[in-house]
Write an enzyme that holds these catalytic residues in place. Sequence first.
Site, PDB file in Angstrom:
ATOM      1  N   LYS A   1     -15.839 -50.976  21.070  1.00 18.36           N
ATOM      2  CA  LYS A   1     -15.363 -52.919  21.035  1.00 18.36           C
ATOM      3  C   LYS A   1     -14.861 -53.417  21.736  1.00 18.36           C
ATOM      4  CE  LYS A   1     -11.123 -54.800  18.835  1.00 18.36           C
ATOM      5  NZ  LYS A   1     -11.403 -55.783  18.794  1.00 18.36           N
TER       6      LYS A   1
ATOM      7  N   ARG B   1     -16.026 -64.734  11.579  1.00 23.62           N
ATOM      8  CA  ARG B   1     -15.393 -64.134  10.432  1.00 23.62           C
ATOM      9  C   ARG B   1     -14.851 -64.729   8.916  1.00 23.62           C
ATOM     10  NH1 ARG B   1     -10.138 -60.414  11.775  1.00 23.62           N
ATOM     11  NH2 ARG B   1      -9.617 -60.799   9.527  1.00 23.62           N
TER      12      ARG B   1
ATOM     13  N   LYS C   1      -9.520 -49.520  14.752  1.00 21.39           N
ATOM     14  CA  LYS C   1      -9.685 -49.974  16.540  1.00 21.39           C
ATOM     15  C   LYS C   1      -8.727 -49.359  17.432  1.00 21.39           C
ATOM     16  CE  LYS C   1      -6.766 -54.053  14.933  1.00 21.39           C
ATOM     17  NZ  LYS C   1      -7.198 -55.400  15.156  1.00 21.39           N
TER      18      LYS C   1
HETATM   19  P1  AMP Z   1      -9.348 -57.591  15.553  1.00 22.32           P
HETATM   20  O1  AMP Z   1      -9.967 -58.544  15.914  1.00 22.32           O
HETATM   21  O2  AMP Z   1      -8.404 -57.181  16.946  1.00 22.32           O
HETATM   22  O3  AMP Z   1      -7.898 -56.831  14.979  1.00 22.32           O
HETATM   23  O4  AMP Z   1     -10.410 -56.267  16.026  1.00 22.32           O
HETATM   24  C1  AMP Z   1     -10.857 -56.100  15.132  1.00 22.32           C
HETATM   25  C2  AMP Z   1     -12.455 -56.944  15.570  1.00 22.32           C
HETATM   26  O5  AMP Z   1     -12.838 -56.621  16.704  1.00 22.32           O
HETATM   27  C3  AMP Z   1     -14.161 -57.362  14.015  1.00 22.32           C
HETATM   28  O6  AMP Z   1     -13.301 -58.390  13.374  1.00 22.32           O
HETATM   29  C4  AMP Z   1     -14.734 -57.047  15.069  1.00 22.32           C
HETATM   30  O7  AMP Z   1     -14.729 -58.877  16.021  1.00 22.32           O
HETATM   31  C5  AMP Z   1     -14.462 -56.660  16.480  1.00 22.32           C
HETATM   32  N1  AMP Z   1     -15.198 -55.570  16.855  1.00 22.32           N
HETATM   33  C6  AMP Z   1     -15.624 -55.741  18.685  1.00 22.32           C
HETATM   34  N2  AMP Z   1     -17.148 -54.468  18.029  1.00 22.32           N
HETATM   35  C7  AMP Z   1     -17.121 -53.628  17.579  1.00 22.32           C
HETATM   36  C8  AMP Z   1     -17.992 -53.005  16.428  1.00 22.32           C
HETATM   37  N3  AMP Z   1     -18.163 -51.981  17.758  1.00 22.32           N
HETATM   38  N4  AMP Z   1     -17.459 -53.053  15.063  1.00 22.32           N
HETATM   39  C9  AMP Z   1     -16.724 -53.237  14.661  1.00 22.32           C
HETATM   40  N5  AMP Z   1     -15.962 -54.216  15.130  1.00 22.32           N
HETATM   41  C10 AMP Z   1     -16.211 -54.402  16.779  1.00 22.32           C
END
Ligand code: AMP
Length: 591
Positions: A235, A255, A459
């Site tokens: 991530k 986004r 995640k």
């Molecule tokens: P969050 O922003 O905490 O809701 O986590 C989701 C976000 O992680 C996604 O919207 C992406 O912007 C980010 N992200 C980072 N690495 C990845 C990955 N390998 N696959 C999908 N999303 C990722």
Amino acid sequence: MLHFAQTCDAIAATTKKLEKTAIVGAYLRSLPLDEAATAAIFLSGRPFPAYEETTLQVGGSLLWRAIAELSGKSEHELTVIYRKYGDAGSVAAEALPERKGSSLSLTEVQQSFSGIATARGPSAKAFLLRQLLERATPLEAKYIVKIISGDLRIGLKESLVEEAIARGFEVPLDQVKRANMLLGDLGESLRLASAGKLADARLRLFHPIDFMLASPVESSEEALSYFQNASVEDKYDGIRAQAHISQGEVRIFSRTRDEITESFPELPGALAGLPKDAILDGEIVAWSGSAGAPARDESAKQALARGRALPFSTLQQRLGRKKVSAKLMHDVPVAYMVFDALYADGELLLDRSLYERAKILDKLMMSLEPSTAHVGTDAFVRPAERSSAAHASSQALFAFATPELPLAQVLRTPVATASSPEDLETLFTSARDRGNEGLMIKDLDSLYTPGRRGKSWLKMKRELATLDVVVTAVEYGHGKRIGVLSDYTFAVWDGDRLVDIGKAYSGLTDAEIAEMTEWFLTHKTSEQRLRLEVEPKIVLEVAFNNMMRSTRHESGYALRFPRIVRLRPDKLPGDADTIETAREIYDRQRH
Ligand code: AMP
């Protein structure tokens, strides 16, 4: 327009979703097709269809001045009214003079919006705006102003307009949603619905599709409880980006569906080399070789082997800029970590499994630079076999440089599989060792579902969990923070309502607090001694040690040791978490 405004008032008067969609459905059905198409767009709170790039460029102060001039009211009188409603549309409704009858049609309002959008300069725009508002009754002006401000505030989300179209024209909702997702145009979707031709909707390239979202998980065991075939990626801590590429033209969207190509001038060149049209999904990160940007004669593979993604705070220096200097590009190089393909060579891939999409993506990435060593989904490897060297070589990479631009990199996100919690733990630790936030765990059999936060993408981060929340009120701080608004009360969504869940006063830098203070002072909706209620627009990510039941906040929960992790300017208020997510976290921690 009067009928439209009356309908909006009727929609605002009920909190029941079904009633709202029934009112909108019947209203749209009653109009001639052209007007119904325009009304559908206006009802989503937009002056133009989402895919169009046209913007009115009419800010709050221009609107405010127009209302002041036409009403003849003083600044003070208008402020008093604004405090009552917290919304410029309602100010227009109360302040503007009555007019005899209404002659304004939806089509005329739409034409006037187009005129304002093309007019150059604030005074030309102000002139056309006044002309439009002069012809409107106060009720019509209320909604014209709300559309211009981009939010009707009648509890009608775009998804409800889709439901209303499905209901009004007796067509399946998923077809309406799909057409609107592909076209970015509720008006056109309505036309297709009325002609029974929703299946004819085709993707419009260069109009961003909603992103697929992920749900948080607390543990490796939980992550593996949702599906069998897990694909695991690091991530990355950057910003989500969707790249549209067609015949050498490249545009990148954030986004929030804003175009951000200008902020990353070194990326389009790298992507333009794709031989096929494509839409890619990935994360833009700040990237570091051991000494800044890779040398020009360094092979892409070498550059990658010594490179790593840097934390979000580094990338922040690159965000929100219209002009990016060569120095900044050199000082903060970026990489685009690509993890999905939504469209390739004329085919929409959303209904293919992640497994298939990943294969297509591998091929695409190889075509960028065939000579680069590449291990894609064919080489899903067990974590134990994945040394960091293997990790580095398992990426397809394309690097592109011109004399003017520094090197930019497009990397295929490495993938691994995991079938036991131990596998995941090993991967998690090495992701953290590489400086990344944690893991993304994805169901290889899942389809790409735009805009949905399901259990197909998970995640896993180190914190117990973080919540994305919306700031609803702010207070002046204590001690050295007496002059700044540093204590934030924040909320999560409960249906259409925001319910407060906590309060935090640490985590942001002094500079951020100063900047936010300025923003809050100009976006307050009411003021009570040291506390201001503010427009619910700012999204924060908050961490906490655990969650408790509490009557202190409307949500029924409170956070223990809440801290602000960071501002989330990349998220819209609607992207914040819901009370259901909070409840899930609460329930999980008790087991
Ligand atoms: P969050 O922003 O905490 O809701 O986590 C989701 C976000 O992680 C996604 O919207 C992406 O912007 C980010 N992200 C980072 N690495 C990845 C990955 N390998 N696959 C999908 N999303 C990722």
